[in-house]
Design a protein around this motif. Structure first.
Motif, PDB file in Angstrom:
ATOM      1  N   GLU A   1      53.197  -1.716 -50.320  1.00  0.00           N
ATOM      2  CA  GLU A   1      54.063  -0.748 -49.526  1.00  0.00           C
ATOM      3  C   GLU A   1      54.338  -0.412 -47.886  1.00  0.00           C
ATOM      4  OE1 GLU A   1      56.204   3.345 -51.191  1.00  0.00           O
ATOM      5  OE2 GLU A   1      55.445   1.567 -51.624  1.00  0.00           O
ATOM      6  N   THR A   2      53.629  -0.632 -47.173  1.00  0.00           N
ATOM      7  CA  THR A   2      53.375  -0.944 -45.703  1.00  0.00           C
ATOM      8  C   THR A   2      55.127  -1.643 -45.309  1.00  0.00           C
ATOM      9  OG1 THR A   2      52.189  -0.762 -45.296  1.00  0.00           O
ATOM     10  CG2 THR A   2      52.864  -1.388 -43.496  1.00  0.00           C
ATOM     11  N   ILE A   3      54.940  -2.441 -46.311  1.00  0.00           N
ATOM     12  CA  ILE A   3      55.735  -3.842 -45.717  1.00  0.00           C
ATOM     13  C   ILE A   3      57.259  -3.325 -46.531  1.00  0.00           C
ATOM     14  CG2 ILE A   3      57.495  -6.059 -46.019  1.00  0.00           C
ATOM     15  CD1 ILE A   3      54.569  -7.237 -45.922  1.00  0.00           C
ATOM     16  N   ARG A   4      57.458  -2.725 -46.916  1.00  0.00           N
ATOM     17  CA  ARG A   4      58.848  -2.989 -48.177  1.00  0.00           C
ATOM     18  C   ARG A   4      59.316  -1.473 -47.183  1.00  0.00           C
ATOM     19  NH1 ARG A   4      58.029  -0.897 -53.211  1.00  0.00           N
ATOM     20  NH2 ARG A   4      55.686  -0.537 -53.305  1.00  0.00           N
ATOM     21  N   LYS A   5      58.215  -0.371 -46.588  1.00  0.00           N
ATOM     22  CA  LYS A   5      58.988   0.812 -46.201  1.00  0.00           C
ATOM     23  C   LYS A   5      59.040   1.104 -44.628  1.00  0.00           C
ATOM     24  CE  LYS A   5      57.201   3.883 -49.368  1.00  0.00           C
ATOM     25  NZ  LYS A   5      56.353   5.864 -49.177  1.00  0.00           N
ATOM     26  N   HIS A   6      58.747  -0.636 -43.977  1.00  0.00           N
ATOM     27  CA  HIS A   6      59.297  -0.860 -41.748  1.00  0.00           C
ATOM     28  C   HIS A   6      60.443  -1.010 -42.586  1.00  0.00           C
ATOM     29  CE1 HIS A   6      58.735  -2.780 -38.211  1.00  0.00           C
ATOM     30  NE2 HIS A   6      57.364  -2.046 -38.964  1.00  0.00           N
ATOM     31  N   ARG A   7      60.627  -0.558 -41.276  1.00  0.00           N
ATOM     32  CA  ARG A   7      62.488   0.150 -41.285  1.00  0.00           C
ATOM     33  C   ARG A   7      63.036  -1.223 -40.851  1.00  0.00           C
ATOM     34  NH1 ARG A   7      65.571   1.221 -37.438  1.00  0.00           N
ATOM     35  NH2 ARG A   7      67.937   2.175 -36.943  1.00  0.00           N
TER      36      ARG A   7
END
Length: 323
Positions: free
Chosen positions: A181-187
């Motif tokens: 989730e951290t990667i997938r939400k990184h702008r």
């Protein structure tokens, strides 16, 4: 839209090589065509491979996420004045750059009327842009499906607008595992084409669900990050830029294992046709292919370029699949 429309002004502004990777040298015809593309269009190009397939004369092609229009203007020359290329992109600034240079390119190519058009819209909602069922021979995309959360919708729409026997030929970024989730939400990682990368095995299941033939891997090359902060967020996940071919094979065209002979009739590929990572067809040479490849060749625009005969081969031919 903000990243590609405002923050990035040229390909040198990217923080990784994900969107500028080419997996193999450009053919001479493509190099020559590229020389005729306006410098602003080339400067605003962010792609991760070469999405110029073979056998293009007079074909209708749709470019998903066409950006500044570089690939569209390349294809415009290769399909010829009787062919047509449509580009669709969600970013207004990119579409404006592409449209601005239509007259320039048509004059450069010596065409009496434009054979390209550019639309602003979303590749997962092609119907909203007025694109009809079974209206294109080929759908391409270059490093953009990763930017769409709903990959299944993109492939479903591509399948819908393709004619029977049509092909989706596309480059994109794939991950070695499902992303956190951290990667997938990184702008920034989204803008750099990494956060939305599909776990490569999921491409196979989605393609099958939609109705496509199993993906044929054409080329692949590893992606380097080159930014310590981004590397620490990504951890042990690895990314690859890969080009695949998917075909819309009609049920009536299902074939068995066959022997095929390439005629050498495709311009620029007279001596051999490198179809994918598993199959290279040399002019006049007999090649054993599996049922999947036989069905693809028999139903697609390549049918006229091959002599295809069924055979009782017991040994399974190599499968056109990713390893």
């Amino acid at each position: 839209q903000d990243y590609y429309g405002r923050e990035l002004q040229k390909s040198e502004d990217l923080k990784t090589n994900a969107c500028v990777t080419s997996a193999r040298p450009l053919p001479k015809a493509v190099r020559d065509a590229l020389k005729h593309v306006h410098e602003e269009v080339v400067a605003r190009y962010y792609g991760c491979g070469l999405v110029i397939p073979e056998c293009l004369a007079s074909r209708r092609i749709l470019d998903l996420g066409s950006g500044s229009g570089r690939d569209c203007y390349l294809l415009s020359q290769l399909v010829g004045e009787r062919g047509h290329v449509t580009g669709i992109d969600m970013t207004e600034g990119q579409v404006e750059v592409a449209k601005k240079h239509i007259a320039y390119h048509m004059d450069k190519f010596g065409y009496q009327k434009p054979n390209v058009e550019f639309l602003q819209g979303y590749m997962e909602k092609l119907g909203d842009a007025g694109l009809a069922d079974e209206s294109y021979d080929i759908v391409i995309s270059n490093c953009v499906i990763n930017l769409v959360p709903d990959k299944r919708a993109v492939l479903r729409e591509a399948f819908r607008v393709l004619k029977p026997g049509g092909e989706m030929y596309f480059s994109d970024v794939y991950a070695s595992q499902r992303l956190s989730e951290t990667i997938r939400k990184h702008r920034v990682l989204w803008g750099e084409c990494l956060a939305g990368a599909l776990y490569w095995k999921d491409l196979y299941s989605i393609a099958e669900d939609v109705g496509f033939s199993p993906p044929c891997l054409v080329t692949a090359s590893p992606i380097t990050i080159g930014d310590k902060e981004l590397e620490s967020i990504i951890g042990d996940c690895r990314f690859v830029s890969a080009t695949f071919r998917l075909f819309k094979v009609p049920a009536s065209s299902q074939a068995g294992p066959s022997q095929v002979i390439y005629s050498g009739g495709i311009v620029g590929h007279e001596r051999e046709l490198v179809f994918d990572a598993n199959f290279t067809f040399k002019e006049g040479e007999v090649v054993d292919v599996d049922a999947e490849m036989a069905s693809i060749l028999q139903s697609s625009r390549f049918a006229d370029e091959f002599l295809i005969r069924a055979c009782g081969v017991n040994a399974a031919a190599p499968q056109g699949r990713c390893c």
